[in-house]
Design a protein around this motif. Structure first.
Motif, PDB file in Angstrom:
ATOM      1  N   UNK A  27      83.657  74.291  13.573  1.00 13.52           N
ATOM      2  CA  UNK A  27      82.914  74.734  12.387  1.00 13.52           C
ATOM      3  C   UNK A  27      81.858  73.714  11.982  1.00 13.52           C
ATOM      4  N   UNK A  28      82.219  72.423  12.029  1.00 12.80           N
ATOM      5  CA  UNK A  28      81.267  71.372  11.665  1.00 12.80           C
ATOM      6  C   UNK A  28      80.099  71.349  12.637  1.00 12.80           C
ATOM      7  N   UNK A  29      80.392  71.382  13.938  1.00 14.07           N
ATOM      8  CA  UNK A  29      79.328  71.353  14.939  1.00 14.07           C
ATOM      9  C   UNK A  29      78.453  72.594  14.839  1.00 14.07           C
ATOM     10  N   UNK A  30      79.074  73.738  14.555  1.00  2.14           N
ATOM     11  CA  UNK A  30      78.298  74.967  14.422  1.00  2.14           C
ATOM     12  C   UNK A  30      77.400  74.916  13.196  1.00  2.14           C
ATOM     13  N   UNK A  31      77.942  74.486  12.046  1.00  2.00           N
ATOM     14  CA  UNK A  31      77.160  74.419  10.810  1.00  2.00           C
ATOM     15  C   UNK A  31      76.000  73.433  10.937  1.00  2.00           C
ATOM     16  N   UNK A  32      76.301  72.246  11.449  1.00  2.14           N
ATOM     17  CA  UNK A  32      75.250  71.230  11.606  1.00  2.14           C
ATOM     18  C   UNK A  32      74.205  71.671  12.631  1.00  2.14           C
ATOM     19  N   UNK A  33      74.644  72.388  13.659  1.00  3.79           N
ATOM     20  CA  UNK A  33      73.715  72.895  14.671  1.00  3.79           C
ATOM     21  C   UNK A  33      72.763  73.931  14.090  1.00  3.79           C
ATOM     22  N   UNK A  34      73.292  74.830  13.269  1.00  2.00           N
ATOM     23  CA  UNK A  34      72.456  75.864  12.636  1.00  2.00           C
ATOM     24  C   UNK A  34      71.419  75.224  11.719  1.00  2.00           C
ATOM     25  N   UNK A  35      71.855  74.255  10.904  1.00  4.06           N
ATOM     26  CA  UNK A  35      70.928  73.579   9.990  1.00  4.06           C
ATOM     27  C   UNK A  35      69.855  72.828  10.778  1.00  4.06           C
ATOM     28  N   UNK A  36      70.261  72.192  11.873  1.00  3.21           N
ATOM     29  CA  UNK A  36      69.303  71.468  12.727  1.00  3.21           C
ATOM     30  C   UNK A  36      68.245  72.406  13.286  1.00  3.21           C
ATOM     31  N   UNK A  37      68.669  73.546  13.791  1.00  2.00           N
ATOM     32  CA  UNK A  37      67.728  74.518  14.354  1.00  2.00           C
ATOM     33  C   UNK A  37      66.750  75.012  13.298  1.00  2.00           C
ATOM     34  N   UNK A  38      67.259  75.326  12.124  1.00  2.00           N
ATOM     35  CA  UNK A  38      66.403  75.830  11.040  1.00  2.00           C
ATOM     36  C   UNK A  38      65.377  74.784  10.604  1.00  2.00           C
ATOM     37  N   UNK A  39      65.836  73.547  10.407  1.00  2.00           N
ATOM     38  CA  UNK A  39      64.918  72.493   9.955  1.00  2.00           C
ATOM     39  C   UNK A  39      63.897  72.139  11.032  1.00  2.00           C
ATOM     40  N   UNK A  40      64.314  72.183  12.296  1.00  2.00           N
ATOM     41  CA  UNK A  40      63.389  71.884  13.404  1.00  2.00           C
ATOM     42  C   UNK A  40      62.280  72.929  13.477  1.00  2.00           C
ATOM     43  N   UNK A  41      62.653  74.189  13.317  1.00  2.00           N
ATOM     44  CA  UNK A  41      61.674  75.281  13.349  1.00  2.00           C
ATOM     45  C   UNK A  41      60.720  75.165  12.161  1.00  2.00           C
ATOM     46  N   UNK A  42      61.263  74.872  10.981  1.00  2.00           N
ATOM     47  CA  UNK A  42      60.423  74.696   9.791  1.00  2.00           C
ATOM     48  C   UNK A  42      59.453  73.530   9.980  1.00  2.00           C
ATOM     49  N   UNK A  43      59.948  72.443  10.571  1.00  2.00           N
ATOM     50  CA  UNK A  43      59.104  71.270  10.818  1.00  2.00           C
ATOM     51  C   UNK A  43      57.920  71.630  11.721  1.00  2.00           C
ATOM     52  N   UNK A  44      58.183  72.396  12.774  1.00  2.00           N
ATOM     53  CA  UNK A  44      57.112  72.785  13.706  1.00  2.00           C
ATOM     54  C   UNK A  44      56.119  73.731  13.025  1.00  2.00           C
ATOM     55  N   UNK A  45      56.637  74.661  12.233  1.00  2.00           N
ATOM     56  CA  UNK A  45      55.760  75.622  11.550  1.00  2.00           C
ATOM     57  C   UNK A  45      54.775  74.908  10.618  1.00  2.00           C
ATOM     58  N   UNK A  46      55.263  73.879   9.922  1.00  2.00           N
ATOM     59  CA  UNK A  46      54.435  73.185   8.937  1.00  2.00           C
ATOM     60  C   UNK A  46      53.894  71.851   9.457  1.00  2.00           C
ATOM     61  N   UNK A  47      53.872  71.689  10.776  1.00  2.00           N
ATOM     62  CA  UNK A  47      53.445  70.413  11.361  1.00  2.00           C
ATOM     63  C   UNK A  47      51.998  70.084  11.032  1.00  2.00           C
ATOM     64  N   UNK A  48      51.174  71.108  10.878  1.00  2.00           N
ATOM     65  CA  UNK A  48      49.759  70.854  10.570  1.00  2.00           C
ATOM     66  C   UNK A  48      49.595  70.216   9.191  1.00  2.00           C
TER      67      UNK A  48
END
Length: 212
Positions: A47-68
């Motif tokens: 559960x911990x690895x899954x939760x942290x993995x989901x948050x990581x994916x979401x934040x990484x995608x947001x970071x790329x979207x707003x990289x400019x």
């Protein structure tokens, strides 16, 4: 490598580390505090690895979207699909790489922390020589590939009592009490580490990668 490549690579590594630090949500401390005495180790770890993995994916995608907006110098991440995918995957593995230390400490097998981090340190010094032609991506990839190889290698060495089967299932009720403990640590660690990790991103954005 020239100073521009080193600056961009450092900015990427700092950004990846920042995202991972936030994504862990303080569970690295909670694992050490609770897992050793738990009778639901497998369920809680999954559960911990899954939760942290989901948050990581979401934040990484947001970071790329707003990289400019965050750092125009890193716009190549958004423009190149392969670089975007690599950044997301590398950040995900880095989150797991950091979490694994807490698992070993909780199980009183911290020798695996030494083995994992020693292998990582050696590989990240060797790989840039092999990936020299890739510029800043070569430096960044060296760091991330070294972490992935170390992570996978240490999993092969684990004794049976430390192994848990990966499962795509999140049971928040089993880690809710751990999260209540981890949240205060999460706030403290975020406030403590964020300024240093943001600095390369700020300098690269306002001045230049060379200055970083």
């Amino acid at each position: 490598f020239n100073s521009h490549d080193v600056g961009l690579a450092l900015t990427l590594i700092s950004s990846m580390s920042l995202i991972s630090n936030i994504s862990i949500l303080g569970f690295d401390d909670a694992i050490i505090g609770y897992l050793g005495k738990s009778n639901k180790k497998d369920v809680q770890l999954r559960s911990i690895f899954m939760l942290c993995g989901i948050v990581t994916l979401l934040l990484s995608i947001i970071f790329i979207i707003f990289i400019s907006l965050l750092s125009p110098s890193l716009l190549i991440l958004k423009e190149n699909v392969i670089y975007s995918i690599l950044f997301i995957l590398f950040t995900l593995f880095w989150t797991y790489f950091v979490l694994l230390d807490s698992v070993f400490i909780a199980f009183r097998d911290s020798k695996f922390v030494l083995i994992k981090n020693s292998l990582f340190s050696i590989l990240k010094l060797i790989l840039p020589l092999i990936l020299l032609s890739l510029g800043f991506i070569g430096i960044y990839s060296s760091w991330s590939i070294a972490a992935i190889i170390s992570f996978l290698f240490i999993l092969l060495l684990l004794p049976r009592n430390l192994k848990f089967k990966p499962h795509i299932k999140l049971k928040f009720e089993d880690i809710k009490h751990m999260f209540q403990f981890s949240f205060s640590n999460f706030i403290m660690k975020t406030l403590m580490s964020t300024p240093g990790l943001l600095l390369p991103l700020i300098i690269t954005s306002i001045l230049s990668a060379d200055k970083t």
